[in-house]
Design a protein around this motif. Structure first.
Motif, PDB file in Angstrom:
ATOM      1  N   THR A  22     -15.558   1.659   2.390  1.00 47.05           N
ATOM      2  CA  THR A  22     -14.703   1.101   3.430  1.00 47.05           C
ATOM      3  C   THR A  22     -13.796   0.035   2.831  1.00 47.05           C
ATOM      4  O   THR A  22     -14.272  -0.879   2.156  1.00 47.05           O
ATOM      5  CB  THR A  22     -15.543   0.471   4.569  1.00 47.05           C
ATOM      6  OG1 THR A  22     -16.421   1.484   5.098  1.00 47.05           O
ATOM      7  CG2 THR A  22     -14.657  -0.050   5.673  1.00 47.05           C
ATOM      8  N   THR A  56     -10.967  -2.948   3.691  1.00 51.08           N
ATOM      9  CA  THR A  56     -10.482  -3.814   4.763  1.00 51.08           C
ATOM     10  C   THR A  56      -9.397  -4.728   4.193  1.00 51.08           C
ATOM     11  O   THR A  56      -9.363  -4.992   2.986  1.00 51.08           O
ATOM     12  CB  THR A  56     -11.603  -4.699   5.355  1.00 51.08           C
ATOM     13  OG1 THR A  56     -12.145  -5.506   4.308  1.00 51.08           O
ATOM     14  CG2 THR A  56     -12.697  -3.873   5.986  1.00 51.08           C
ATOM     15  N   GLN A 102      -0.817   1.684   8.009  1.00 48.52           N
ATOM     16  CA  GLN A 102      -1.085   2.779   8.944  1.00 48.52           C
ATOM     17  C   GLN A 102      -0.781   4.127   8.275  1.00 48.52           C
ATOM     18  O   GLN A 102      -1.525   5.088   8.451  1.00 48.52           O
ATOM     19  CB  GLN A 102      -0.261   2.616  10.214  1.00 48.52           C
ATOM     20  CG  GLN A 102      -0.812   1.558  11.139  1.00 48.52           C
ATOM     21  CD  GLN A 102       0.026   1.376  12.391  1.00 48.52           C
ATOM     22  OE1 GLN A 102       1.246   1.331  12.328  1.00 48.52           O
ATOM     23  NE2 GLN A 102      -0.645   1.254  13.526  1.00 48.52           N
ATOM     24  N   GLU A 113      -6.841   1.761  10.200  1.00 46.27           N
ATOM     25  CA  GLU A 113      -6.880   1.519  11.643  1.00 46.27           C
ATOM     26  C   GLU A 113      -6.793   0.018  11.868  1.00 46.27           C
ATOM     27  O   GLU A 113      -7.418  -0.762  11.148  1.00 46.27           O
ATOM     28  CB  GLU A 113      -8.201   2.022  12.230  1.00 46.27           C
ATOM     29  CG  GLU A 113      -8.429   3.500  12.086  1.00 46.27           C
ATOM     30  CD  GLU A 113      -9.836   3.858  12.535  1.00 46.27           C
ATOM     31  OE1 GLU A 113     -10.269   3.381  13.611  1.00 46.27           O
ATOM     32  OE2 GLU A 113     -10.494   4.596  11.787  1.00 46.27           O
ATOM     33  N   ILE A 134      -7.979  -2.947  13.832  1.00 43.78           N
ATOM     34  CA  ILE A 134      -9.140  -3.146  14.692  1.00 43.78           C
ATOM     35  C   ILE A 134      -9.122  -4.490  15.425  1.00 43.78           C
ATOM     36  O   ILE A 134      -9.893  -4.687  16.337  1.00 43.78           O
ATOM     37  CB  ILE A 134     -10.459  -3.020  13.910  1.00 43.78           C
ATOM     38  CG1 ILE A 134     -10.555  -4.058  12.797  1.00 43.78           C
ATOM     39  CG2 ILE A 134     -10.624  -1.624  13.373  1.00 43.78           C
ATOM     40  CD1 ILE A 134     -11.929  -4.179  12.199  1.00 43.78           C
ATOM     41  N   LYS A 135      -8.261  -5.393  15.013  1.00 46.71           N
ATOM     42  CA  LYS A 135      -8.268  -6.704  15.637  1.00 46.71           C
ATOM     43  C   LYS A 135      -6.924  -7.356  15.324  1.00 46.71           C
ATOM     44  O   LYS A 135      -6.329  -7.109  14.297  1.00 46.71           O
ATOM     45  CB  LYS A 135      -9.409  -7.516  15.046  1.00 46.71           C
ATOM     46  CG  LYS A 135      -9.551  -8.929  15.540  1.00 46.71           C
ATOM     47  CD  LYS A 135     -10.842  -9.536  15.012  1.00 46.71           C
ATOM     48  CE  LYS A 135     -10.539 -10.511  13.908  1.00 46.71           C
ATOM     49  NZ  LYS A 135     -11.732 -11.178  13.403  1.00 46.71           N
ATOM     50  N   TYR A 168      -3.197  -8.694  11.654  1.00 47.08           N
ATOM     51  CA  TYR A 168      -4.137  -7.626  11.971  1.00 47.08           C
ATOM     52  C   TYR A 168      -5.224  -7.554  10.910  1.00 47.08           C
ATOM     53  O   TYR A 168      -4.987  -7.837   9.744  1.00 47.08           O
ATOM     54  CB  TYR A 168      -3.424  -6.268  11.987  1.00 47.08           C
ATOM     55  CG  TYR A 168      -2.316  -6.172  12.981  1.00 47.08           C
ATOM     56  CD1 TYR A 168      -2.552  -5.673  14.262  1.00 47.08           C
ATOM     57  CD2 TYR A 168      -1.029  -6.554  12.654  1.00 47.08           C
ATOM     58  CE1 TYR A 168      -1.534  -5.585  15.196  1.00 47.08           C
ATOM     59  CE2 TYR A 168       0.000  -6.464  13.577  1.00 47.08           C
ATOM     60  CZ  TYR A 168      -0.250  -5.982  14.836  1.00 47.08           C
ATOM     61  OH  TYR A 168       0.759  -5.893  15.751  1.00 47.08           O
ATOM     62  N   THR A 169      -6.390  -7.115  11.343  1.00 50.60           N
ATOM     63  CA  THR A 169      -7.422  -6.695  10.411  1.00 50.60           C
ATOM     64  C   THR A 169      -7.357  -5.189  10.391  1.00 50.60           C
ATOM     65  O   THR A 169      -7.401  -4.538  11.438  1.00 50.60           O
ATOM     66  CB  THR A 169      -8.813  -7.166  10.875  1.00 50.60           C
ATOM     67  OG1 THR A 169      -8.803  -8.595  10.924  1.00 50.60           O
ATOM     68  CG2 THR A 169      -9.890  -6.696   9.922  1.00 50.60           C
ATOM     69  N   ALA A 170      -7.209  -4.636   9.211  1.00 56.03           N
ATOM     70  CA  ALA A 170      -7.091  -3.186   9.069  1.00 56.03           C
ATOM     71  C   ALA A 170      -8.284  -2.654   8.298  1.00 56.03           C
ATOM     72  O   ALA A 170      -8.763  -3.290   7.360  1.00 56.03           O
ATOM     73  CB  ALA A 170      -5.794  -2.850   8.341  1.00 56.03           C
ATOM     74  N   VAL A 171      -8.746  -1.466   8.693  1.00 59.14           N
ATOM     75  CA  VAL A 171      -9.926  -0.849   8.080  1.00 59.14           C
ATOM     76  C   VAL A 171      -9.616   0.609   7.771  1.00 59.14           C
ATOM     77  O   VAL A 171      -8.987   1.307   8.562  1.00 59.14           O
ATOM     78  CB  VAL A 171     -11.143  -0.922   9.039  1.00 59.14           C
ATOM     79  CG1 VAL A 171     -12.328  -0.164   8.466  1.00 59.14           C
ATOM     80  CG2 VAL A 171     -11.515  -2.340   9.342  1.00 59.14           C
ATOM     81  N   ARG A 172     -10.094   1.037   6.610  1.00 57.62           N
ATOM     82  CA  ARG A 172      -9.978   2.450   6.244  1.00 57.62           C
ATOM     83  C   ARG A 172     -11.284   2.900   5.633  1.00 57.62           C
ATOM     84  O   ARG A 172     -11.781   2.281   4.698  1.00 57.62           O
ATOM     85  CB  ARG A 172      -8.864   2.672   5.235  1.00 57.62           C
ATOM     86  CG  ARG A 172      -8.846   4.131   4.780  1.00 57.62           C
ATOM     87  CD  ARG A 172      -7.486   4.618   4.399  1.00 57.62           C
ATOM     88  NE  ARG A 172      -7.555   6.018   4.094  1.00 57.62           N
ATOM     89  CZ  ARG A 172      -7.394   6.515   2.879  1.00 57.62           C
ATOM     90  NH1 ARG A 172      -7.128   5.740   1.866  1.00 57.62           N
ATOM     91  NH2 ARG A 172      -7.478   7.807   2.690  1.00 57.62           N
TER      92      ARG A 172
END
Length: 157
Positions: free
Chosen positions: A113, A115, A127, A132, A134-135, A149-153
């Motif tokens: 993962t 982040t 993106q 994604e 998420i916050k 933004y906090t982004a996660v993949r």
């Protein structure tokens, strides 16, 4: 344009410090508060900080003719601390190539993962690379609200 991406070494330090400082002071005003710019500017010149990062994290540089034109840092948990390209080289595929290297390093280290903290300016790039949002939060920079933004993949092995 033929650039190479490789893990940062101590010989890269002065070039990295200069690029980091230039990026923070020129581009940073769009996403950082004045206090954050001061903090990051100080970090740019702190050799001990960078030597520790070289030992503990994954820092890679994109180089062209001996100059560092891009850099990223990812910690052992998969948090991407930064990814940036010198402003004269935007739009030439360097960030995309560095992102492929991030994924490769993450897979080699069994990190599944990724982040990162991003701004509206980099949201589209992340993106496009499967992150994604998420916050989000809002802070005031130069009298204007800036959304972060906090982004996660999640990587597929």
């Amino acid at each position: 344009m033929k650039f190479q991406i490789s893990r940062a070494t101590d010989t890269d330090l002065s070039l990295m410090q200069r690029l980091f400082y230039q990026t923070v002071t020129s581009y940073g005003s769009l996403i950082f508060t004045k206090d954050e710019i001061k903090i990051y500017s100080r970090l740019a010149t702190n050799k001990e900080y960078w030597h520790k990062k070289f030992r503990e994290d994954f820092i890679y540089n994109a180089k062209l003719n001996g100059e560092i034109i891009g850099s990223f840092c990812m910690d052992k948990k998969g948090n991407i601390e930064y990814i940036f390209v010198h402003m004269n080289y935007h739009g030439q595929g360097i960030a995309k190539a560095m992102f492929r290297t991030i994924e490769e390093v993450a897979r080699q280290q069994n990190i599944d993962t990724l982040t990162t903290q991003i701004s509206i300016l980099t949201k589209g790039f992340f993106q496009k690379h499967g992150f994604e949002m998420i916050k989000n939060s809002v802070k005031v920079v130069g009298g204007e609200e800036v959304v972060t933004y906090t982004a996660v993949r999640h990587l597929k092995n």
